[in-house]
Design a protein around this motif. Structure first.
Motif, PDB file in Angstrom:
ATOM      1  N   GLN A 231       0.824  -1.200   0.000  1.00  0.00           N
ATOM      2  CA  GLN A 231       0.000   0.000   0.000  1.00  0.00           C
ATOM      3  C   GLN A 231       0.866   1.261   0.000  1.00  0.00           C
ATOM      4  O   GLN A 231       2.028   1.233   0.402  1.00  0.00           O
ATOM      5  N   VAL A 232       0.260   2.342  -0.475  1.00  0.00           N
ATOM      6  CA  VAL A 232       0.954   3.636  -0.553  1.00  0.00           C
ATOM      7  C   VAL A 232       0.043   4.713   0.030  1.00  0.00           C
ATOM      8  O   VAL A 232      -0.970   5.073  -0.581  1.00  0.00           O
ATOM      9  N   PRO A 233       0.352   5.231   1.221  1.00  0.00           N
ATOM     10  CA  PRO A 233      -0.433   6.344   1.782  1.00  0.00           C
ATOM     11  C   PRO A 233      -0.231   7.584   0.898  1.00  0.00           C
ATOM     12  O   PRO A 233       0.905   7.946   0.575  1.00  0.00           O
ATOM     13  N   LEU A 234      -1.321   8.253   0.521  1.00  0.00           N
ATOM     14  CA  LEU A 234      -1.237   9.364  -0.424  1.00  0.00           C
ATOM     15  C   LEU A 234      -1.428  10.734   0.233  1.00  0.00           C
ATOM     16  O   LEU A 234      -1.222  11.764  -0.422  1.00  0.00           O
ATOM     17  N   GLU A 253      -8.599   3.362  -0.424  1.00  0.00           N
ATOM     18  CA  GLU A 253      -9.289   3.342   0.868  1.00  0.00           C
ATOM     19  C   GLU A 253      -9.167   4.699   1.546  1.00  0.00           C
ATOM     20  O   GLU A 253      -8.079   5.273   1.618  1.00  0.00           O
ATOM     21  N   LYS A 254     -10.299   5.183   2.044  1.00  0.00           N
ATOM     22  CA  LYS A 254     -10.325   6.473   2.731  1.00  0.00           C
ATOM     23  C   LYS A 254     -10.157   6.247   4.233  1.00  0.00           C
ATOM     24  O   LYS A 254     -10.859   5.435   4.837  1.00  0.00           O
ATOM     25  N   GLY A 255      -9.206   6.963   4.831  1.00  0.00           N
ATOM     26  CA  GLY A 255      -8.962   6.844   6.261  1.00  0.00           C
ATOM     27  C   GLY A 255      -9.863   7.743   7.079  1.00  0.00           C
ATOM     28  O   GLY A 255     -10.663   8.512   6.528  1.00  0.00           O
ATOM     29  N   VAL A 263      -4.246   0.680  -2.049  1.00  0.00           N
ATOM     30  CA  VAL A 263      -4.032  -0.688  -1.564  1.00  0.00           C
ATOM     31  C   VAL A 263      -3.959  -1.617  -2.774  1.00  0.00           C
ATOM     32  O   VAL A 263      -4.911  -1.705  -3.557  1.00  0.00           O
ATOM     33  N   ILE A 264      -2.836  -2.302  -2.949  1.00  0.00           N
ATOM     34  CA  ILE A 264      -2.657  -3.222  -4.075  1.00  0.00           C
ATOM     35  C   ILE A 264      -3.169  -4.597  -3.655  1.00  0.00           C
ATOM     36  O   ILE A 264      -2.639  -5.212  -2.735  1.00  0.00           O
TER      37      ILE A 264
END
Length: 282
Positions: A231-234, A253-255, A263-264
């Motif tokens: 995963q990569v936080p954007l 995915e929305k935090g 999310v891969i």
């Protein structure tokens, strides 16, 4: 396969009710169609990789049969000892050289197969069992041929320089394995970057709204092992995928803070089209 059938069935259901669909239904249909296309492409790619690996395994098995035939002949000749003429001795030397080269080729092919199977994401008990059997066969053949070689040298049937070829293979194979390992690492290397439109334009990754294939700042990308990146936080509420990746291989995915995270869900499929991931954030 069940997933593909489900998606196709969902598309048919949506199409059948298209007269009464609203914009939300149309968007859902488009998403399902994209996912179905992605699954089809991934299935074709995996099928091609499977057939390629199967063909290579068949080739190695055929080489091992030829090695066995040559080994049987050389064993018979070693039992004749001093009765061999010069022509027979030359043939034995040539056969020993051929055995050494074929063994080395087989070991290289096995290393290649192991790398392909690992990076393809294909789960096949049949391939794994046949591959394990080939590794065991090659190890057994290497040992038995080295013993035969020692016997031929003892009887002065082959020259020492020629006899050293198989024994010296261990260092050659080790060097080759290191090359395969480097190739495998390169094969599984990916790059990602995310930034605002202005940032991406400054680094010449985005020019006039078009994603560039060359001429950009390579150092601006983060280098990763695509087998490990999940995963990569954007750090942004709005994101836009600029590079091409199958829709079914990832999700956003929305935090709790509203920021998105990539999310891969299927690594092999996600990186199948491009090893470069570019995302625009706002």
């Amino acid at each position: 396969m069940k997933r593909v059938i489900f998606i196709m069935a969902s598309i048919l259901l949506l199409v059948s009710g298209c007269k009464n669909t609203n914009p939300k239904d149309s968007e859902e249909l488009k998403k399902l169609q994209e996912e179905n296309d992605s699954l089809r492409l991934a299935g074709v790619k995996q099928n091609e990789e499977y057939n390629e690996m199967l063909s290579l395994i068949n080739e190695v098995e055929d080489n091992l049969r030829k090695i066995k035939e040559t080994e049987n002949y050389l064993t018979e000749q070693s039992q004749l000892g001093g009765e061999l003429n010069q022509s027979a001795r030359e043939r034995i030397n040539n056969d020993m050289q051929l055995l050494a080269e074929t063994l080395q080729k087989n070991k290289s092919q096995i290393s290649k197969l192991q790398g392909q199977l690992k990076s393809s994401g294909i789960k096949s008990d049949e391939l794994e069992k046949r591959l394990a059997a080939l590794v065991a066969d090659i190890e057994e053949k290497t040992a038995s041929i080295a013993a035969l070689q020692d016997e031929l040298e003892r009887q002065n049937i082959i020259i020492v320089e020629q006899g050293q070829r198989i024994q010296e293979q261990s260092s050659t194979i080790e060097q080759h394995s290191q090359t395969i390992s480097h190739q495998d690492k390169t094969l599984n290397t990916g790059y990602y970057v995310f930034g605002t439109k202005k940032e991406l334009e400054q680094e010449k990754i985005l020019v006039k709204g078009k994603l560039m294939q060359q001429g950009y700042n390579q150092d601006y990308f983060t280098k990763v092992d695509i087998r490990e990146l999940q995963q990569v936080p954007l750090y942004s509420k709005k994101v836009k995928m600029l590079s091409t990746h199958p829709a079914s291989s990832y999700k956003l995915e929305k935090g709790p803070d509203g920021n998105q995270t990539l999310v891969i869900t299927n690594k092999a499929e996600f990186w199948s089209i491009s090893k470069y991931l570019v995302i625009q954030v706002n």
